[in-house]
Design a protein around this motif. Structure first.
Motif, PDB file in Angstrom:
ATOM      1  N   LEU A 176      25.802  40.659  45.134  1.00  0.00           N
ATOM      2  CA  LEU A 176      26.681  41.785  44.828  1.00  0.00           C
ATOM      3  C   LEU A 176      26.155  42.653  43.690  1.00  0.00           C
ATOM      4  CD1 LEU A 176      30.189  40.080  45.175  1.00  0.00           C
ATOM      5  CD2 LEU A 176      28.871  41.337  46.890  1.00  0.00           C
ATOM      6  N   ASP A 204      36.167  43.047  47.403  1.00  0.00           N
ATOM      7  CA  ASP A 204      34.951  43.501  46.725  1.00  0.00           C
ATOM      8  C   ASP A 204      33.758  43.464  47.680  1.00  0.00           C
ATOM      9  OD1 ASP A 204      36.369  43.854  44.389  1.00  0.00           O
ATOM     10  OD2 ASP A 204      35.702  41.976  43.477  1.00  0.00           O
ATOM     11  N   GLU A 207      33.978  46.292  50.167  1.00  0.00           N
ATOM     12  CA  GLU A 207      33.668  47.559  49.520  1.00  0.00           C
ATOM     13  C   GLU A 207      32.166  47.682  49.242  1.00  0.00           C
ATOM     14  OE1 GLU A 207      34.125  51.279  47.727  1.00  0.00           O
ATOM     15  OE2 GLU A 207      35.578  50.109  48.902  1.00  0.00           O
ATOM     16  N   HIS A 208      31.542  46.571  48.888  1.00  0.00           N
ATOM     17  CA  HIS A 208      30.146  46.605  48.460  1.00  0.00           C
ATOM     18  C   HIS A 208      29.168  46.708  49.626  1.00  0.00           C
ATOM     19  CE1 HIS A 208      26.679  45.756  45.896  1.00  0.00           C
ATOM     20  NE2 HIS A 208      26.281  44.889  46.802  1.00  0.00           N
TER      21      HIS A 208
END
Length: 246
Positions: A176, A204, A207-208
């Motif tokens: 990440l 997360d 989204e990443h």
């Protein structure tokens, strides 16, 4: 029937392989889990009923594979999984549970051309840093650096050892902290009542990561095991969908 492959640095890796139609579905289990777990066995039965090629394995220090658990680290278990995949012909669909989700993302980054799709279940990328290290107080961190190991309590069993090597190696395998391209169908599954992998980690990750066909399914009330009959059916449906779209 369990077979053993010669893995990296002489490690013997146990796996169960089911012949059938490809792409082969490969189940990657979690931290301190083995290939006899509910999800792994259920998914093998699912594959057998559909004539689908399937493989499950034990990382070194897990299950029937050689080695001691506390000697291992993310890089070792990634190398074990990669050694097994090297013996599978053609494309694969990875199904990664918890730590297996992290390892599947590392494999996707290393060999995207091999993947026809990806399904994760409570994926825990970077958990040695975001979970273990972040969750330690100053005294625990000092003890880890000084003594090379600390004990961590478990909700499932006896306390287990976290090593300095595990933490430091984990930092070399973060996913990440840089772009993450997933150019194939991806389905992330996550329970809202997961006490080990926060729901925010799934958001997360969604989204990443970058990819043309990526979805996250949240299951209200599901815990980290994600092994109720409904959750297992969701896993099978996600694999079916990835296979159909790959």
């Amino acid at each position: 029937m369990t077979e053993f492959l010669d893995g990296p640095q002489g490690r013997r890796i146990a796996c169960n392989r089911l012949d059938g139609q490809g792409p082969c579905v490969v189940f990657l289990g979690g931290f301190r889990s083995d290939m006899q777990g509910t999800k792994a066995v259920w998914l093998e039965d699912w594959a057998r009923a559909r004539g689908r090629a399937f493989l499950r394995l034990d990382y070194s220090g897990h299950g029937e594979s050689s080695g001691a658990f506390e000697d291992g680290c993310i890089g070792d278990w990634l190398a074990d999984a990669q050694a097994v995949l090297d013996r599978v012909e053609g494309p694969v669909v990875l199904v990664g549970s918890s730590m297996g989700g992290w390892i599947s993302l590392l494999l996707a980054r290393a060999m995207p051309e091999r993947l026809a799709g990806l399904v994760t279940i409570a994926a825990a990328p970077d958990f040695t840093e975001a979970g273990f290290w972040t969750g330690m107080d100053a005294g625990q961190r000092e003890a880890l650096l000084r003594e090379g190991r600390v004990l961590r309590p478990s909700d499932y069993d006896e306390p287990y050892v976290i090593t300095r090597r595990l933490i430091e190696d984990g930092r070399r395998h973060l996913v990440l902290d840089r772009p993450l391209a997933l150019p194939f169908p991806v389905r992330f599954l996550q329970g809202t009542a997961d006490a080990d992998v926060p729901m925010s980690w799934a958001l997360d990750l969604l989204e990443h990561a970058e990819g043309p066909d990526m979805r996250l399914a949240l299951v209200k009330g599901a815990d980290h095991r994600f092994s109720t009959p409904d959750c297992l059916e969701m896993i099978g449906a996600a694999v079916e969908e990835v296979l159909a779209r790959g």
